[in-house]
Design a protein around this motif. Structure first.
Motif, mmCIF file in Angstrom:
data_model
loop_
_atom_site.group_PDB
_atom_site.id
_atom_site.type_symbol
_atom_site.label_atom_id
_atom_site.label_comp_id
_atom_site.label_asym_id
_atom_site.label_seq_id
_atom_site.Cartn_x
_atom_site.Cartn_y
_atom_site.Cartn_z
ATOM 1 N N SER A 114 -0.727 -7.024 7.440
ATOM 2 C CA SER A 114 -1.098 -8.622 7.206
ATOM 3 C C SER A 114 -1.939 -8.520 6.031
ATOM 4 O O SER A 114 -1.981 -9.626 5.620
ATOM 5 C CB SER A 114 -2.216 -8.768 8.276
ATOM 6 O OG SER A 114 -3.380 -7.934 8.282
ATOM 7 N N GLY A 115 -1.872 -7.525 5.048
ATOM 8 C CA GLY A 115 -2.253 -7.655 3.799
ATOM 9 C C GLY A 115 -1.248 -7.142 2.698
ATOM 10 O O GLY A 115 -0.175 -6.516 3.082
ATOM 11 N N PRO A 116 -1.519 -7.037 1.440
ATOM 12 C CA PRO A 116 -0.757 -6.655 0.301
ATOM 13 C C PRO A 116 -0.405 -4.987 0.562
ATOM 14 O O PRO A 116 -1.196 -4.308 1.254
ATOM 15 C CB PRO A 116 -1.517 -6.916 -0.962
ATOM 16 C CG PRO A 116 -2.280 -7.894 -0.644
ATOM 17 C CD PRO A 116 -2.711 -7.622 0.838
ATOM 18 N N THR A 117 0.839 -4.520 0.328
ATOM 19 C CA THR A 117 1.029 -3.326 0.740
ATOM 20 C C THR A 117 2.075 -2.752 -0.430
ATOM 21 O O THR A 117 2.990 -3.450 -0.930
ATOM 22 C CB THR A 117 1.858 -2.957 1.715
ATOM 23 O OG1 THR A 117 1.099 -3.547 2.909
ATOM 24 C CG2 THR A 117 2.009 -1.621 2.361
ATOM 25 N N ALA A 118 1.680 -1.722 -1.086
ATOM 26 C CA ALA A 118 2.769 -0.674 -2.145
ATOM 27 C C ALA A 118 3.669 0.272 -1.306
ATOM 28 O O ALA A 118 2.987 1.104 -0.664
ATOM 29 C CB ALA A 118 1.909 -0.229 -3.211
ATOM 30 N N VAL A 119 4.892 0.299 -1.490
ATOM 31 C CA VAL A 119 5.967 1.068 -1.023
ATOM 32 C C VAL A 119 6.405 1.857 -1.875
ATOM 33 O O VAL A 119 7.259 1.209 -2.877
ATOM 34 C CB VAL A 119 7.094 0.172 -0.196
ATOM 35 C CG1 VAL A 119 8.030 1.378 0.521
ATOM 36 C CG2 VAL A 119 6.469 -0.676 0.962
#
Length: 638
Positions: A603-608
């Motif tokens: 539901s929030g920003p994510t770095a992959v």
């Protein structure tokens, strides 16, 4: 193995439909009485500027056939102008004839007089005449992309026998062909029949396939879990491909009265990309505009939330849904959809034939259970980054061969020949996983399994007539041996759920199977038996069912078991990821490029992190990390 990715064709060329179901804001279903060509052109211009190439339009039946032997010439003139407006905008449309049902109300021509839609010979003849006559007038117009017979006709005409429905449907399609319509045609029933729901409403995808050109799911189902909601339309698309025909998401969407603007955009983004990865090749959103100016008109006065399903507001301004459709249109162009295929897979998610065969003396509730448990398995496979083919057991028995991993999630029954086939599949090198489920009814409450010892290496410890209830609120599986990615001593935990029948496990004693995990009371929970080059794996708990029976549950630990099964089977996803809330799958271009799609369930920003994946952006730049927004998507290439 190949996964279905059927593409519609018109005039011998692939057709990618991306559009909206269309009623003008001048009148909704009554737009033909309140026709305004200038407003129509404004509405189409907004859609075209946002990348849409198609509408689905509707011959409102009470207006277009006011008498049994008469077409409304004024309405037909308006429709001719409507087609010209599409052509000018560079768009096409799919007209729908028998409407019929619409937005919370049914609308009869006044002369129907209660006649049965499917079996009254005179009334069927009048429907066929109506369709043939309209097609004769408009089939040659370049703006006509295809045809639909009805809109959600099970709601309007009611349910009927499969024989009656198939005969009526074929007559209606024949009327299109008799009128000169050579464009793709389908029924418009919503694909709500036995193959996708377990409920036999008469509209079988397989029965209709010989004379239709595509399957068109209508998806509005609501869920109790975010991940299941985001994957629901995709799973329906997978099930709808039972005949191998193209799947067009004919209706989907939401009322902005049901959701925040931000979450409306998230829903559209997830549905569009997940259904693309599930094999859909057409999308027609419900619907083009809001209708605030006709608040006092039926059906909107009694179903006021129907006012706000639009992808534009009542003044024609884009809503978040249309912005997501525009971004999706740009992606489809960049990846060249007509020249793509789905990546091959080595894992099969099995739908038992009890879903669609309607065997005698089986209950509908058991068929519906196949859908809910398989859908939860589909979610867990995504969390495990395990692309799967959704395959079906044949009605006369037998599973498709050639897969490295078979998932039979929380199944009550297979046919006899399929049980015999399982050890053969394992001996050929496959990993065959099955989890036990007694079902939700008291009808022959027990496992409809045979040769359990020969297949799984266990002896059942059952007492006739009794199930073995799960008494603990949380089921713990403790591994006593290394198992794929799971190490000895690892513990998986599952919240228990279900009714008095289904909340049960299978008591067993291992014979020549190896117990690799036990429950909290020391009972065998996971047993492996070697068969030649492969193995069978029995789980004595209905893990997928337990999760399916609960809301807000995902991700739950079934995905970790699936990761271990994939490791045992030697299967890897398109990228190596540790986060179950990042989904990944890929599409292959005919020039050899692989497009990897990442979908975040955060539901929030994510770095992959992607340092070892050798991926690039669609622009060609190397990338080592993808920054995804809330429920965001990244489309990369390799």
């Amino acid at each position: 193995m190949e996964r279905n990715f059927g593409m519609l064709a018109t005039n011998g060329s692939p057709a990618n439909w991306l559009g909206a179901n269309f009623w003008s804001r001048t009148g909704g279903p009554l737009m033909w009485r309140n026709y305004d060509g200038a407003v129509i052109r404004e509405e189409l211009d907004v859609l075209a500027r946002h990348g849409l190439n198609l509408t689905r339009s509707f011959y409102y039946w009470p207006d277009f056939q006011p008498e049994p032997h008469t077409l409304n010439e004024e309405a037909c003139a308006h429709f001719a102008d409507f087609l010209d407006a599409h052509h000018s905008a560079g768009m096409t449309t799919v007209p729908t004839f028998i409407v019929g049902h619409m937005s919370g109300e049914n609308w009869d021509p006044r002369w129907r007089a209660g006649r049965n839609l499917y079996t009254d010979v005179w009334f069927v003849n009048r429907q066929a005449w109506y369709i043939k006559s309209l097609v004769e007038r408009f089939a040659g117009h370049p703006a006509v992309a295809g045809w639909l017979i009805t809109n959600e006709v099970p709601i309007y005409g009611g349910e009927a026998t499969r024989a009656e429905v198939a005969a009526w449907s074929e007559l209606m399609v024949n009327a299109v062909r008799a009128g000169g319509g050579r464009q793709p045609v389908s029924i418009g029933d919503g694909a709500w029949g036995i193959e996708t729901t377990g409920h036999d409403n008469g509209f079988s995808i397989r029965d209709l396939a010989p004379f239709t050109d595509f399957v068109g799911p209508h998806v509005y189902r609501m869920e109790s879990d975010v991940l299941r909601q985001h994957l629901k339309a995709a799973f329906i698309a997978e099930m709808s491909a039972v005949t191998g025909q193209p799947v067009v998401m004919e209706e989907f969407g939401l009322s902005s009265d049901f959701v925040s603007a931000e979450n409306a955009g998230h829903y559209y983004r997830q549905l569009l990309h997940n259904t693309l990865l599930a094999g859909a090749t057409g999308w027609i959103a419900w619907n083009n505009t809001d209708y605030d100016a006709i608040l006092d008109q039926r059906p909107y006065n009694h179903h006021p939330f129907e006012l706000h399903f639009g992808i534009t507001d009542a003044d024609g301004a884009p809503k978040p849904a249309l912005l997501e459709l525009k971004a999706f249109a740009d992606t489809l162009k960049a990846i060249d959809l007509p020249r793509l295929r789905r990546a091959q897979v080595s894992a099969a998610l099995v739908l038992t034939s009890y879903l669609a065969a309607d065997y005698p003396f089986t209950e509908e509730a058991e068929r519906e259970l196949v859908v809910t448990t398989a859908e939860q398995s589909y979610v867990a496979a995504h969390e495990a980054h395990l692309p799967v083919g959704v395959v079906r057991e044949a009605e006369d028995g037998g599973l498709p061969e050639g897969y490295g991993l078979y998932l039979l999630p929380s199944i009550k029954a297979l046919t006899g020949p399929s049980w015999v086939q399982l050890p053969r599949l394992a001996s050929a090198g496959a990993t065959v996983y099955a989890s036990y489920c007694v079902g939700e009814t008291q009808a022959q409450r027990g496992p409809w399994w045979i040769y359990t010892e020969e297949i799984f290496g266990v002896e059942r410890q059952l007492v006739y007539g009794l199930n073995n209830p799960i008494d603990d609120d949380v089921v713990e599986l403790t591994f006593t041996e290394d198992f794929g990615t799971l190490a000895k001593g690892d513990v998986l935990r599952f919240k228990a759920a279900g009714n008095e029948h289904s909340r049960a496990f299978l008591p067993v004693q291992a014979t020549d199977g190896t117990v690799v995990a036990v429950d909290g009371r020391g009972n065998p929970a996971l047993i492996v038996k070697q068969h030649g080059a492969g193995r069978t794996v029995l789980c004595t708990y209905p893990l997928e069912y337990l999760a399916a029976a609960q809301g807000r549950i995902n991700p739950e630990d079934t995905y970790r078991l699936y990761e271990a099964l994939a490791s045992l089977a030697g299967i890897r996803g398109p990228v190596q990821l540790d986060d179950p809330l990042i989904f990944a799958d890929s599409l292959i271009h005919e020039d050899g490029r692989e497009f990897v799609v990442l979908l975040s369930q955060h539901s929030g920003p994510t770095a992959v992190g992607l340092a070892s994946a050798a991926l690039r952006t669609l622009g060609g730049d190397a990338i080592e990390s993808a920054d995804l927004g809330p429920y965001g998507v990244a489309v990369l290439q390799r």
